[in-house]
Scaffold this active site. Sequence first.
Site, short mmCIF file in Angstrom:
data_model
loop_
_atom_site.label_atom_id
_atom_site.label_comp_id
_atom_site.label_asym_id
_atom_site.label_seq_id
_atom_site.Cartn_x
_atom_site.Cartn_y
_atom_site.Cartn_z
N ILE A 129 -55.04 -4.52 -46.97
CA ILE A 129 -56.19 -4.24 -48.25
C ILE A 129 -55.78 -2.66 -48.66
O ILE A 129 -55.03 -1.77 -48.23
CB ILE A 129 -57.57 -4.01 -47.42
CG1 ILE A 129 -58.64 -3.83 -48.66
CG2 ILE A 129 -57.72 -2.96 -46.54
CD1 ILE A 129 -60.16 -4.03 -47.90
N CYS A 130 -55.77 -2.65 -50.06
CA CYS A 130 -55.99 -1.30 -50.74
C CYS A 130 -54.24 -0.95 -50.88
O CYS A 130 -53.56 -1.90 -51.51
CB CYS A 130 -56.61 -0.56 -50.27
SG CYS A 130 -57.05 1.17 -51.34
N HIS A 131 -53.94 0.07 -50.32
CA HIS A 131 -52.41 0.50 -50.48
C HIS A 131 -51.74 -0.15 -49.25
O HIS A 131 -50.69 0.19 -49.24
CB HIS A 131 -52.58 1.87 -50.28
CG HIS A 131 -52.87 2.68 -51.55
ND1 HIS A 131 -54.29 2.84 -51.97
CD2 HIS A 131 -52.35 3.42 -52.56
CE1 HIS A 131 -54.53 3.54 -53.11
NE2 HIS A 131 -53.06 3.77 -53.59
N PHE B 245 -54.62 -2.19 -54.31
CA PHE B 245 -55.21 -1.38 -55.28
C PHE B 245 -54.52 -1.33 -56.51
O PHE B 245 -52.93 -1.48 -56.49
CB PHE B 245 -55.18 0.02 -54.70
CG PHE B 245 -55.99 0.97 -55.25
CD1 PHE B 245 -57.38 1.15 -55.07
CD2 PHE B 245 -55.45 2.22 -55.82
CE1 PHE B 245 -58.10 1.98 -55.85
CE2 PHE B 245 -56.06 2.96 -56.58
CZ PHE B 245 -57.32 2.85 -56.51
N SER C 23 -56.80 -7.69 -50.33
CA SER C 23 -57.55 -7.08 -51.12
C SER C 23 -57.43 -5.86 -51.73
O SER C 23 -56.68 -5.26 -51.45
CB SER C 23 -59.04 -6.99 -50.25
OG SER C 23 -59.55 -8.43 -49.88
#
Length: 178
Positions: free
Chosen positions: A106-108, A127, A155
Amino acid sequence: MNKRIAILATDGFEESELQSPKEAIEKQGWQAEIVSLKSGTIKAWAKSDWGKEYPVDNIIDDVKASEYDGLLIPGGVINPDKLRRENKVLDFVKDFFDAKKPVAAICHGPQVLISAGVVSGRELTSFESVKIDLQNAGAAWVDEEVVVDNGLVTSRSPQDLPAFNRKMIEEFKEGPHE
């Protein structure tokens, strides 16, 4: 069936992106083990400042992907940047992909996947600032709250955690993907 999930993290992980999925994993009755670069504790980043410390279950030197049923990589800006510099981490991640085991990032977090060389030809999200890096590494980036590609769940941010956790649990239940 009891599952054992590795959570790959070090100092500077985004707190909600480790805590929320870890709780979702444990709610299934599964083991969620924090695997890190060092023993002791690792410190979270909570939105705009340092957060709580979390106990490390295992160090990367002492584990193999074969001992786990799935892998979770939380984001944060600092966490993936530190992790992706370590060859042991990259080998650990590659081994999950070689075994076709489910991986959630998720994200980074997908920055670690880029460095491990496992994103080319896959569809995923992250991200926004990681988009160009993923595209340059051969991935098809899409702007959706959760993307699943053959056992890989990604995500964009903490706002996507409910959808991310649902899909992550679903993929971990399914197990290896051919």
